[in-house]
Design a protein around this motif. Structure first.
Motif, PDB file in Angstrom:
ATOM      1  N   LEU A 130       0.928  -1.139  -0.150  1.00 11.16           N
ATOM      2  CA  LEU A 130       0.236  -0.259  -0.565  1.00 11.16           C
ATOM      3  C   LEU A 130       0.542   1.067  -0.032  1.00 11.16           C
ATOM      4  O   LEU A 130       0.520   2.302  -0.706  1.00 11.16           O
ATOM      5  N   TYR A 131       1.973   1.117   0.900  1.00 21.70           N
ATOM      6  CA  TYR A 131       2.795   2.691   0.823  1.00 21.70           C
ATOM      7  C   TYR A 131       4.513   1.844   1.154  1.00 21.70           C
ATOM      8  O   TYR A 131       4.743   0.683   2.218  1.00 21.70           O
ATOM      9  N   GLU A 132       5.721   2.526   0.753  1.00 22.94           N
ATOM     10  CA  GLU A 132       6.702   1.569   1.241  1.00 22.94           C
ATOM     11  C   GLU A 132       7.998   3.363   0.871  1.00 22.94           C
ATOM     12  O   GLU A 132       7.347   4.497   0.279  1.00 22.94           O
ATOM     13  N   THR A 133       8.902   3.141   1.840  1.00 26.30           N
ATOM     14  CA  THR A 133       9.686   4.354   2.134  1.00 26.30           C
ATOM     15  C   THR A 133      11.042   3.139   2.243  1.00 26.30           C
ATOM     16  O   THR A 133      10.467   2.431   2.388  1.00 26.30           O
ATOM     17  N   SER A 134      11.539   3.900   2.885  1.00 27.12           N
ATOM     18  CA  SER A 134      13.282   3.137   3.001  1.00 27.12           C
ATOM     19  C   SER A 134      13.288   2.720   4.426  1.00 27.12           C
ATOM     20  O   SER A 134      13.918   1.248   4.412  1.00 27.12           O
ATOM     21  N   LYS A 135      12.153   2.703   5.212  1.00 24.82           N
ATOM     22  CA  LYS A 135      12.782   2.790   6.793  1.00 24.82           C
ATOM     23  C   LYS A 135      11.138   1.208   6.687  1.00 24.82           C
ATOM     24  O   LYS A 135      10.804   1.460   7.639  1.00 24.82           O
ATOM     25  N   LEU A 136      10.123   1.501   6.209  1.00 25.99           N
ATOM     26  CA  LEU A 136       8.430   0.599   6.058  1.00 25.99           C
ATOM     27  C   LEU A 136       8.238   0.062   5.078  1.00 25.99           C
ATOM     28  O   LEU A 136       8.231   0.830   4.030  1.00 25.99           O
TER      29      LEU A 136
END
Length: 265
Positions: A130-136
């Motif tokens: 659903l959503y991605e970043t470098s941390k999660l």
């Protein structure tokens, strides 16, 4: 996931025929993965009993720990009966498709003695970021089941993972004195302004004083933390899945440091 085997449950489904079918108010199209391409596998089967669909899409760049944690979560969401290697994505999918086919068959045998005509059963589950970043990475599960009666049952569930080690992030990393935030979010969802109006939207008036945290864990998205209640969790079927997003600037005061570390400035 629960199997529908009892005559009592069938009667309940028939009793709600007057209630309209609704679609989930939260959809995957509201957010898009930002940092990675996906490795997607799907299985589709159809026979005289019904149709079964399962799709799993995971980030290609996920570490082994993150990928295995996601697959373990998916297995538990689908029933937790897979006994193979957690890394065996295709084996996991095959197991749950076979199990669903058997569930369809067992349910049909039980109901066949008093139902002469029935529409085909249906099971449809999708797991994808659903959503991605470098941390999660936040993974969502969108599901639909139909076993007869007036309508099927939908769900929108999910889980946020810490990329570094695959840890699942739950409400335990929040200070859960968020009744005012939840009340405000539900007013927005139901499009009401007063507590009295909100009370009429909930299954019990007791919820107005102490609203339960959603069974779905906190879903970290681009805009903030998403709260998602399932069908019948706090409101009637016709209300759909009450959901809302609280912006990070507002909710961060309720976060423990574990959660704060996941928010990119």
């Amino acid at each position: 996931m629960k199997k529908t085997y009892s005559i009592i449950l069938l009667a309940v489904l028939l009793c709600v025929a007057c209630m309209k079918q609704q679609t989930p108010t939260v959809t995957a199209e509201q957010q898009r993965p930002t940092n990675s391409s996906l490795r997607t596998d799907s299985l589709v089967e159809e026979d005289s009993i019904g149709e079964r669909r399962l799709l799993i899409a995971l980030p290609r760049n996920a570490s082994k720990a993150l990928r295995n944690s996601m697959l373990e979560y998916i297995s538990e969401t689908l029933g937790g009966t897979f006994n193979g290697k957690v890394s065996d994505k295709k084996g996991l999918m095959r197991h749950y498709m076979d199990k669903k086919r058997q569930d369809f068959h067992d349910n049909l045998i039980e109901l066949d003695s008093f139902i002469t005509e029935r529409p085909p059963y249906e099971s449809d589950y999708t797991f994808s970021p659903l959503y991605e970043t470098s941390k999660l990475t936040t993974l969502y599960c969108k599901g639909y089941e139909y076993w007869g009666g007036a309508h099927g049952s939908s769900l929108f569930y999910g889980q946020t993972f810490r990329n570094s080690d695959g840890r699942r992030i739950g409400w335990e990393v929040f200070h859960t004195d968020m009744n005012d935030l939840i009340r405000a979010g539900l007013k927005q969802y139901f499009n009401v302004k007063t507590d009295e109006e909100l009370k009429d939207c909930l299954l019990t008036v007791e919820y107005l004083e102490l609203l339960p945290m959603p069974q779905c864990p906190p879903l970290f998205t681009k805009e903030g933390v998403m709260f998602v209640y399932q069908q019948y969790e706090i409101a009637a079927y016709a209300a759909g899945m009450p959901s809302f997003t609280v912006h990070y600037d507002i909710i961060k005061k309720h976060m423990m440091q574990t959660a704060l570390n996941l928010i990119e400035q």
